[in-house]
Design a protein around this motif. Sequence first.
Motif, PDB file in Angstrom:
ATOM      1  N   THR A   1      41.478  32.893  38.122  1.00 41.28           N
ATOM      2  CA  THR A   1      42.576  32.355  37.309  1.00 41.28           C
ATOM      3  C   THR A   1      42.431  32.664  35.823  1.00 41.28           C
ATOM      4  OG1 THR A   1      41.375  30.260  37.095  1.00 41.28           O
ATOM      5  CG2 THR A   1      42.958  30.434  38.916  1.00 41.28           C
ATOM      6  N   GLU A   2      41.507  33.530  35.447  1.00 37.59           N
ATOM      7  CA  GLU A   2      41.277  33.783  34.019  1.00 37.59           C
ATOM      8  C   GLU A   2      42.541  34.223  33.292  1.00 37.59           C
ATOM      9  OE1 GLU A   2      37.338  34.234  36.094  1.00 37.59           O
ATOM     10  OE2 GLU A   2      39.408  34.858  36.475  1.00 37.59           O
ATOM     11  N   PHE A   3      43.401  34.971  33.967  1.00 38.27           N
ATOM     12  CA  PHE A   3      44.602  35.500  33.322  1.00 38.27           C
ATOM     13  C   PHE A   3      45.643  34.421  33.027  1.00 38.27           C
ATOM     14  CE2 PHE A   3      45.723  35.350  37.744  1.00 38.27           C
ATOM     15  CZ  PHE A   3      47.098  35.217  37.805  1.00 38.27           C
ATOM     16  N   LEU A   4      45.425  33.212  33.528  1.00 37.71           N
ATOM     17  CA  LEU A   4      46.406  32.136  33.348  1.00 37.71           C
ATOM     18  C   LEU A   4      46.094  31.224  32.164  1.00 37.71           C
ATOM     19  CD1 LEU A   4      46.744  31.123  37.104  1.00 37.71           C
ATOM     20  CD2 LEU A   4      48.383  32.459  35.756  1.00 37.71           C
ATOM     21  N   LYS A   5      44.928  31.398  31.552  1.00 38.72           N
ATOM     22  CA  LYS A   5      44.534  30.517  30.450  1.00 38.72           C
ATOM     23  C   LYS A   5      45.574  30.559  29.331  1.00 38.72           C
ATOM     24  CE  LYS A   5      39.548  30.811  31.290  1.00 38.72           C
ATOM     25  NZ  LYS A   5      38.240  31.291  30.797  1.00 38.72           N
TER      26      LYS A   5
ATOM     27  N   GLN B   1      47.274  45.353  43.458  1.00 40.88           N
ATOM     28  CA  GLN B   1      47.936  44.874  42.243  1.00 40.88           C
ATOM     29  C   GLN B   1      47.245  43.611  41.750  1.00 40.88           C
ATOM     30  OE1 GLN B   1      50.123  46.742  40.796  1.00 40.88           O
ATOM     31  NE2 GLN B   1      50.375  48.143  42.521  1.00 40.88           N
ATOM     32  N   ARG B   2      46.700  43.687  40.549  1.00 42.27           N
ATOM     33  CA  ARG B   2      46.032  42.530  39.941  1.00 42.27           C
ATOM     34  C   ARG B   2      46.868  42.046  38.767  1.00 42.27           C
ATOM     35  NH1 ARG B   2      39.873  42.852  37.879  1.00 42.27           N
ATOM     36  NH2 ARG B   2      39.532  43.002  40.132  1.00 42.27           N
ATOM     37  N   ALA B   3      47.173  40.756  38.777  1.00 39.98           N
ATOM     38  CA  ALA B   3      47.985  40.177  37.705  1.00 39.98           C
ATOM     39  C   ALA B   3      47.183  40.049  36.421  1.00 39.98           C
ATOM     40  CB  ALA B   3      48.520  38.816  38.125  1.00 39.98           C
ATOM     41  N   ALA B   4      47.868  40.274  35.297  1.00 43.22           N
ATOM     42  CA  ALA B   4      47.211  40.179  33.993  1.00 43.22           C
ATOM     43  C   ALA B   4      47.812  39.093  33.117  1.00 43.22           C
ATOM     44  CB  ALA B   4      47.317  41.523  33.258  1.00 43.22           C
TER      45      ALA B   4
END
Length: 536
Positions: A454-458, A287-290
């Motif tokens: 952490t790219e999905f957190l920008k 599971q990868r967060a988006a």
Amino acid sequence: MLDDTLKAQLQQYLALLRQPIRLIASLDDSETGVDMKNLLETIVGLSDKVSLDTSGDDARKPSFVVAREGQTTGVRFAGLPLGHEFTSLVLALLWTGGHPPKVEADIIDSIKALEGNFNFEVYMSLSCHNCPDVVQALSLMAIVNPQVKTVVIEGGAFQKEVEERQIMAVPMVFLNGQVFGSGRMSVEEIIAKLDTKAGERDAAKLDVKEPYEVLIVGGGPAGAAAAVYAARKGIRVGVAAERFGGQTNDTMAIENYISVLETDGPKFAAALEAQVRQYGVDIMNLQRAAQIIPATETGGLVQVKMENGGTLRARTVILSTGARWRNVNVPGEAEYKNKGVAYCPHCDGPLFKGKRTAVIGGGNSGIEAAIDLAGIVKHVTVIEFADQLKADAVLVAKLKSLPNVTVHTHAQTTEITGDGGKVNGIRYKDRTTGDDHWVELEGVFVQIGLVPNTEFLKGTVELSKFGEIVVDAKGHTNVPGVFAAGDCTTVPFKQIVIAAGEGAKAALSAFDHLIRTPAASVATSVSQTIADAVLT
């Protein structure tokens, strides 16, 4: 070939066989062929449920099939499955003999449900610590589903094949003659690639899960420690991990984790997962967060949207997404990845035996890689951007004692060159003189540190200029109810023991947040979000 201790252990395992099995060998007169026959005869001598048939005539020699009695197909091993792969052989024997695998029932059902003809060939090296996971996954699939055929090929014994197929990284998997994938893969990942609707089903399962009091995103040392500390509070805890164990899966030796004298990465990762499961934590692998949606925007619960489209909800979230190898980002790196450009010297080093290689990076990881490679390859060229090597003095001293190593400091890598099929050299600029240089070689190992996942957190969570999650002394982020720990954060010194400590700290902080935040304030939101998931 097997010492007395190993024979005794193997005999104990073979006592678990529930039904007879056959070893069908296709042998030749090579040294490997002779060793293989000796190994198989040893195995047969340890159990009356194992028989040997040397009349096999497979094109790949030497090789042997592990088959059920009365059958001629099963998992085929081409070359000797020793080293890291001895465990794979033992498991193939046990599973073929009816001993149940330690795999969840839904995974077995998914394997059985696969339709079509799947002929897998997996190339491995005996020193590769990533290979066993792939070998064992494909072996299990072949044993469970007769439509799956698996051949495990030891690259050192079949050098001609390796060269013809231009295999320069292991594990390398072919399906029906075409490249299927390379690098570490779990059985769940393989099934997901074969079953195109698996992602949709996973997403639907996530959508209807009850909200967690603590949801941890990432399953490395930080995430595992957070899960254990949170679960011990008696609350509902979930872990959504792309790969449980994180970077430790790719670590050869761990010798500095307090109280553990020595272990290897895969064993350490397995121990992390076992302890987390012991506490009844809901583990959701692959599971990868988006996206993160703060509680302030949802009315009470933090939402974590996953790449497969599913959504998880929780009162608090701990981000422990870790980091990955940093790319050097020069022309040729992407083009020749797995065609001479590699990132794991332990896995892929043996494929460059007698060849010329380079290591980009002069830190601990780079110099350790150079030292390891120097014992295998013809020559190692170390390229370091700074004016001196940054590794520990003891490592630098060891490196300088090696006769087949050249070091270039104050050197900027500008290009990895190739002939269209594989690497043939590396180009760098002397930062002192400005002169350009080209070194002829066959392999390049990139060892220049890590970049946080952490790219999905920008735009949602505050990040440093390096992409790290900004945390305070207690693991708080700038988003209420969201905490972070481990290599993805601004905490200095990326070490396993530090990540574990930070994970424990984040869990305690999350629990403190929970007891100070009235649960009643989110009751309506809980009901609504579950209803939305079911009805939409």
